[in-house]
Design a protein around this motif. Structure first.
Motif, PDB file in Angstrom:
ATOM      1  N   MET A   1       0.804  -1.222   0.000  1.00  0.00           N
ATOM      2  CA  MET A   1       0.000   0.000   0.000  1.00  0.00           C
ATOM      3  C   MET A   1       0.840   1.276   0.000  1.00  0.00           C
TER       4      MET A   1
ATOM      5  N   GLU B   1      -9.717  -7.631   1.626  1.00  0.00           N
ATOM      6  CA  GLU B   1      -8.649  -6.631   1.565  1.00  0.00           C
ATOM      7  C   GLU B   1      -7.291  -7.192   1.187  1.00  0.00           C
TER       8      GLU B   1
ATOM      9  N   THR C   1      -9.478  -1.279   0.577  1.00  0.00           N
ATOM     10  CA  THR C   1      -8.358  -0.345   0.495  1.00  0.00           C
ATOM     11  C   THR C   1      -8.690   0.871  -0.369  1.00  0.00           C
TER      12      THR C   1
END
Length: 559
Positions: A106, A305, A317
């Protein structure tokens, strides 16, 4: 996402996923062509080459006031102008042996969005020192010290700090936000609302999920307090110490604080969640008075996720990026406004996407189905609207492992299969009727939907001191006797007393085809729950006058 070692650890990552995360870490620490080039095998070289150009990543332990070193990594945009400040995302780790590395996929999105990113593994987890506190007050205090450390860094805007976490990280984020007003927004994937109801539902221990989590924590690394609570739960000693341990770790106890601050809270959960209580998450969401959003997806804990945590696209997300952009002023998302209220998928359509402003608008009105007696010559009883059906008694023998009906054959993985369109098939026609009581509706004349809260009332008399029973609502094909699970709930009675109990089942969003039947099954054994039946013995289920047995189902025709 493939899972390795599923029989021993339903949360385990595949070796390739572990190798990818470790290679990402190496490339972020040393963004040389050789290190970044290794990521090409996963198609990530360009992503992390860009990451290295726009942001600097460094690792350093953050030492707490008691000397405990917390493993952390900090990502800061390059070439900040004098006095320029950035929004910040703090990411406490999920419960995973890799700790904060689980979030490395991420970081490029946050960096491209102009955020400073701090990832850390909570005390005792992964590479952090100390003993595991299970999101306790010490973890919250650590979070405050970490924010103190963070806000001393150049570029950090102390008025624009948000927390994102998955599972263990979601709970840590919510608890930290309650204690520290510097946290201005929270996004928690696979969150929990009340830890006690997640461990102990209707007097019944969620023993399979509990033991899976304990194994993941690693008991040797847990604090003495935590180990003592683990031992008590195993021995079914649910005393004030256990209750207080859970209360201190429950975001629900901070509802007043969230509302006074109007804290923006995004949470996600699942229709077939087997780790944390879905009703408790719904209750927390409903009680929040500030900006709030709830996503409920097909599957089980963490399923939705996973792809997003690894750098791909997932609803949890993507919603988190938009949530933080809106409240903190970054631009990690796609530019769309965040989803407020409830966003949901229905089982088992992964492409479904429904929106409602709140739970009251989401949940359908309940229809009451009365439970009747078994007609002569038949093995199952009717479940129908109309008049209450008093005066019958049904005996359910101790089931053991041979009922064929369970909440989920495998933690996490059964839900993951549901997300791929392969829900578990229950062969209800083969259930031994002496170990399970079955009630069935007439075939549905049209396609229907179950959407919202469910509740059942039963009068049950155990023939031993303690007795557990489990109620399951299924979607059955009358032509084959095969079914899919819609929802469930356990209940444990004590003191060998007959009791009329009214209890919630897990909320559901399920579409039924025309011709299918709703089927309620009650038995006395499921390996997912602790077997609190004192001895192998029967249960008597009755429907006395004035307290007739029923199930309330939020049911309506499919639009």
């Amino acid at each position: 996402m493939p899972i390795d070692g599923a029989a021993e650890n339903p949360f385990a990552l595949a070796p390739d996923d572990i190798a990818r995360l470790e290679a990402i870490r190496d490339a972020m620490l040393d963004p040389s062509p050789r290190r970044i080039g290794r990521l090409d095998q996963w198609g990530l070289a360009d992503t992390y080459e860009t990451q290295a150009e726009i942001a600097e990543y460094r690792e350093a332990p953050i030492v707490m006031s008691d000397g405990t070193a917390i493993d952390a990594g900090l990502t800061v945009p390059r070439n900040l102008a004098p006095g320029q400040t950035c929004p910040v995302i703090v990411m406490p780790a999920p419960l995973n042996p890799l700790g904060r590395l689980a979030y490395f996929g991420m970081i490029p999105r946050w960096s491209l969005g102009g955020y400073i990113v701090l990832t850390y593994s909570q005390r005792g987890l992964a590479q952090s020192k100390g003993e595991i506190q299970c999101a306790g007050p010490q973890d919250v205090a650590d979070g405050g010290e970490i924010l103190n450390w963070l806000t001393q860094h150049e570029g950090v805007d102390p008025e624009r700090i948000g927390c994102f976490g998955a599972s263990y990280g979601a709970g840590t984020s919510l608890l930290l936000a309650a204690a520290d007003p510097r946290v201005k927004a929270v996004a928690g994937a696979s969150a929990w609302g009340d830890l006690f109801t997640s461990l102990y539902e209707n007097g019944t221990r969620h023993i399979k999920a509990f033991e899976a989590l304990v194994k993941l924590f690693d008991e040797e690394r847990c604090s003495k307090e935590f180990r003592n609570v683990i031992d008590k739960i195993r021995r079914n000693i649910i005393d004030d110490e256990v209750k207080e341990f859970a209360r201190l770790r429950s975001p629900m106890q901070h509802l007043k604080t969230y509302n006074e601050r109007e804290l923006p809270v995004l949470m996600t959960t699942y229709w077939h969640e087997t780790i944390f209580s879905v009703p408790a998450v719904v209750d927390l969401f409903t009680g929040l008075q500030g900006p709030k959003s709830l996503l409920v997806q097909i599957g089980d804990h963490g399923n939705g996720e996973l792809l997003g945590l690894f750098g791909g696209v997932s609803k949890p997300t993507e919603m988190a990026y938009r949530w933080m952009d809106h409240h903190l002023g970054g631009h990690a998302g796609d530019g769309s406004q965040p989803q407020f209220g409830i966003r949901s998928e229905y089982m088992h359509n992964l492409l479904s996407n429904l929106s409602h402003r709140d739970w009251a608008a989401y949940a359908l009105p309940k229809q009451r189905f009365h439970l009747g007696a078994v007609p002569a010559g038949q093995q199952d009883a009717p479940m129908a609207a109309g008049q209450p059906q008093p005066g019958w008694t049904r005996s359910v023998q101790a089931a053991g492992p041979d009922t064929g009906i369970v909440v989920a054959p495998k933690l996490i993985q059964t839900g993951l299969a549901e997300r791929t369109g392969l829900p578990h098939v229950y062969k209800t026609a083969e259930i031994k009727r002496d170990v399970a009581a079955v009630w069935t509706t007439a075939p549905l004349e049209q396609a229907m939907r179950v959407q919202g809260d469910l509740e059942a009332r039963l009068t049950v008399k155990p023939q031993a001191e303690n007795a557990t029973f489990i109620a399951y609502l299924l979607d059955c094909d009358p032509a084959t006797g095969r079914a899919g699970i819609i929802t469930h709930a356990p209940y444990t009675l004590t003191d060998q007393q007959a009791a009329t109990v009214t209890f919630r089942l897990q909320p559901a969003h399920y579409v039924l085809a025309a011709g299918r039947q709703l089927q309620l099954i009650v038995d006395s054994y499921d390996p997912f729950f602790a077997d609190d039946n004192t001895i192998p013995s029967a249960l008597e289920i009755t429907s006395p006058q004035g307290s007739e047995s029923y199930i309330d189902i939020p049911l309506a025709p499919l639009p």
